[in-house]
Enzyme design. Sequence first.
Site, PDB file in Angstrom:
ATOM      1  CE  LYS A 232     -11.742  -0.765  -9.931  1.00 36.53           C
ATOM      2  NZ  LYS A 232     -10.721  -0.862  -9.070  1.00 36.53           N
TER       3      LYS A 232
ATOM      4  NE  ARG B 219     -27.107   3.062  -5.641  1.00 38.75           N
ATOM      5  CZ  ARG B 219     -28.006   3.824  -6.321  1.00 38.75           C
ATOM      6  NH1 ARG B 219     -29.742   3.297  -6.296  1.00 38.75           N
ATOM      7  NH2 ARG B 219     -28.394   4.838  -6.714  1.00 38.75           N
TER       8      ARG B 219
ATOM      9  CE1 TYR C  72     -13.400   2.324  -9.522  1.00 32.54           C
ATOM     10  CE2 TYR C  72     -15.769   1.947  -9.961  1.00 32.54           C
ATOM     11  CZ  TYR C  72     -14.326   1.991  -9.323  1.00 32.54           C
ATOM     12  OH  TYR C  72     -14.608   0.999  -8.188  1.00 32.54           O
TER      13      TYR C  72
ATOM     14  CG  LEU D 230      -8.053  -5.713  -3.006  1.00 34.12           C
ATOM     15  CD1 LEU D 230      -8.371  -6.523  -1.798  1.00 34.12           C
ATOM     16  CD2 LEU D 230      -9.113  -6.551  -3.428  1.00 34.12           C
TER      17      LEU D 230
ATOM     18  CG  ASP E 190      -2.051   0.802   0.707  1.00 32.52           C
ATOM     19  OD1 ASP E 190      -3.429   0.232   1.142  1.00 32.52           O
ATOM     20  OD2 ASP E 190      -2.124   1.871   0.680  1.00 32.52           O
TER      21      ASP E 190
HETATM   22  C1  UD1 Z   1     -22.174   4.868  -7.249  1.00 36.97           C
HETATM   23  C2  UD1 Z   1     -20.780   4.954  -6.958  1.00 36.97           C
HETATM   24  C3  UD1 Z   1     -20.563   6.847  -7.559  1.00 36.97           C
HETATM   25  C4  UD1 Z   1     -21.149   7.431  -9.007  1.00 36.97           C
HETATM   26  C5  UD1 Z   1     -22.278   5.927  -8.577  1.00 36.97           C
HETATM   27  C6  UD1 Z   1     -22.671   5.547 -10.455  1.00 36.97           C
HETATM   28  C7  UD1 Z   1     -19.327   5.268  -4.272  1.00 36.97           C
HETATM   29  C8  UD1 Z   1     -19.696   4.809  -2.913  1.00 36.97           C
HETATM   30  N1  UD1 Z   1     -20.733   5.335  -5.424  1.00 36.97           N
HETATM   31  O1  UD1 Z   1     -23.145   5.862  -6.555  1.00 36.97           O
HETATM   32  O2  UD1 Z   1     -19.615   7.853  -7.502  1.00 36.97           O
HETATM   33  O3  UD1 Z   1     -20.962   7.521  -9.477  1.00 36.97           O
HETATM   34  O4  UD1 Z   1     -22.290   4.409  -8.648  1.00 36.97           O
HETATM   35  O5  UD1 Z   1     -21.626   4.907 -10.549  1.00 36.97           O
HETATM   36  O6  UD1 Z   1     -19.359   4.199  -5.131  1.00 36.97           O
HETATM   37  N2  UD1 Z   1     -27.637   9.983  -1.184  1.00 36.97           N
HETATM   38  C9  UD1 Z   1     -27.847  10.121  -0.168  1.00 36.97           C
HETATM   39  N3  UD1 Z   1     -27.215  11.297   0.288  1.00 36.97           N
HETATM   40  C10 UD1 Z   1     -25.846  11.075   0.602  1.00 36.97           C
HETATM   41  C11 UD1 Z   1     -24.664  10.295  -0.145  1.00 36.97           C
HETATM   42  C12 UD1 Z   1     -25.914   9.944  -0.726  1.00 36.97           C
HETATM   43  O7  UD1 Z   1     -28.636  10.957  -0.004  1.00 36.97           O
HETATM   44  O8  UD1 Z   1     -25.450  11.726   1.623  1.00 36.97           O
HETATM   45  C13 UD1 Z   1     -28.154   8.768  -1.917  1.00 36.97           C
HETATM   46  C14 UD1 Z   1     -26.987   8.517  -3.327  1.00 36.97           C
HETATM   47  O9  UD1 Z   1     -27.987   9.673  -3.987  1.00 36.97           O
HETATM   48  C15 UD1 Z   1     -27.468   7.120  -4.187  1.00 36.97           C
HETATM   49  C16 UD1 Z   1     -27.703   6.656  -2.799  1.00 36.97           C
HETATM   50  O10 UD1 Z   1     -27.916   7.300  -1.746  1.00 36.97           O
HETATM   51  O11 UD1 Z   1     -29.130   6.917  -4.677  1.00 36.97           O
HETATM   52  C17 UD1 Z   1     -26.908   5.753  -2.973  1.00 36.97           C
HETATM   53  O12 UD1 Z   1     -25.195   6.804  -2.839  1.00 36.97           O
HETATM   54  P1  UD1 Z   1     -24.089   5.869  -3.185  1.00 36.97           P
HETATM   55  O13 UD1 Z   1     -23.467   5.114  -1.633  1.00 36.97           O
HETATM   56  O14 UD1 Z   1     -22.710   6.999  -3.334  1.00 36.97           O
HETATM   57  O15 UD1 Z   1     -23.901   5.080  -4.449  1.00 36.97           O
HETATM   58  P2  UD1 Z   1     -24.436   4.781  -5.747  1.00 36.97           P
HETATM   59  O16 UD1 Z   1     -25.146   5.609  -5.632  1.00 36.97           O
HETATM   60  O17 UD1 Z   1     -24.451   2.998  -6.059  1.00 36.97           O
END
Ligand code: UD1
Length: 309
Positions: free
Chosen positions: A151, A213, A147, A79, A32
């Site tokens: 990958k 999710r 990104y 990783l 790392d």
């Molecule tokens: C993931 C990626 C993001 C990328 C997206 C699309 C991570 C952590 N995030 O987002 O960078 O753009 O895939 O490929 O890997 N949310 C809230 N409040 C908060 C934070 C998030 O409501 O304070 C919501 C977000 O708008 C989203 C959900 O929570 O709808 C999940 O967010 P996140 O954890 O960032 O995951 P992804 O949306 O899957």
Amino acid sequence: MAKVLVTGAAGFIGSHTTDLLLREGHAVLGLDNFRTGHRRNLAGALASPAFELLEADVAEPGVVARAAGRFRPDAIIHLAALVSVQESIQDPVLNRRLNFTATELVAEAARRHAVGRIVFASSAAIYGDTTDLPITEETAKQPISPYGEAKLQSEGVLLAAGAGLTARCHRYFNVFGPRQDPASPYSGVISIFERRYREGQGVTIYGDGRQTRDFISVHDVARANVIAATKPGIASGAANICTGRATSLLDVVAEFARHYPQVPPPRHAAARAGDIIHSLGRPDRARTELGFAAQVSVADGLAELIRAG
Ligand code: UD1
């Protein structure tokens, strides 16, 4: 006992993977450069005589090859990465170096030193924003970020490496658990929410909170990595590492609220531009090819996260 070289060992997934390898009696060389990893994540590992730390940059030519030549690992779990989708958009050159060139260097190190296996941290981001759910490994790969693109190309390099190498590409869905960095607004939502609740502050939900999710515990992810690196008789391939269960943000908030009844309710803000509504993986291939199935529920994972605080 296997000897395993773990790149990104001080990171979120890397440190849990390292801890599990050590618990199972394997020897680990952790690599790392602490760009986004933290030494504190390796507190347990550093106390083990079976762990060695190499502070170096995996994307620097010669680094992994020299480490593999000296340590002679049975497997490499790769990783180390630029982990932020947002950062890959802001700095695509660095993304290319960390998420693609580094993979080529790992593959070359494995070839030169006859390392039989590589386990690679791929991502559900390779599928882009598909609405064709649940996502299987056959779903069209249409990444929408540098990104995801890097990958996907890294998978190609590893899976084309030839008969001497078993390559396992793990397409992680939304991983959560202790040691995930909550610092950026684009960090994983569960790590952001955990910190806010712990500090007694309400959270912000972007949109109505009905988005879902496939949240998978980092402990399950670490187990998938260890199985893929050490279980005999595994063939090359790529598989989703997910639970197959959809959890909405409202469900997540309700779970936090049970633990922190005194924290004010969430406020809602406009949905994020480009946010996908639903993401859900199909976990069957990992079960068939690795014998892996996720075991930690979101409720149990959150309870553990809150205890670990
Ligand atoms: C993931 C990626 C993001 C990328 C997206 C699309 C991570 C952590 N995030 O987002 O960078 O753009 O895939 O490929 O890997 N949310 C809230 N409040 C908060 C934070 C998030 O409501 O304070 C919501 C977000 O708008 C989203 C959900 O929570 O709808 C999940 O967010 P996140 O954890 O960032 O995951 P992804 O949306 O899957």
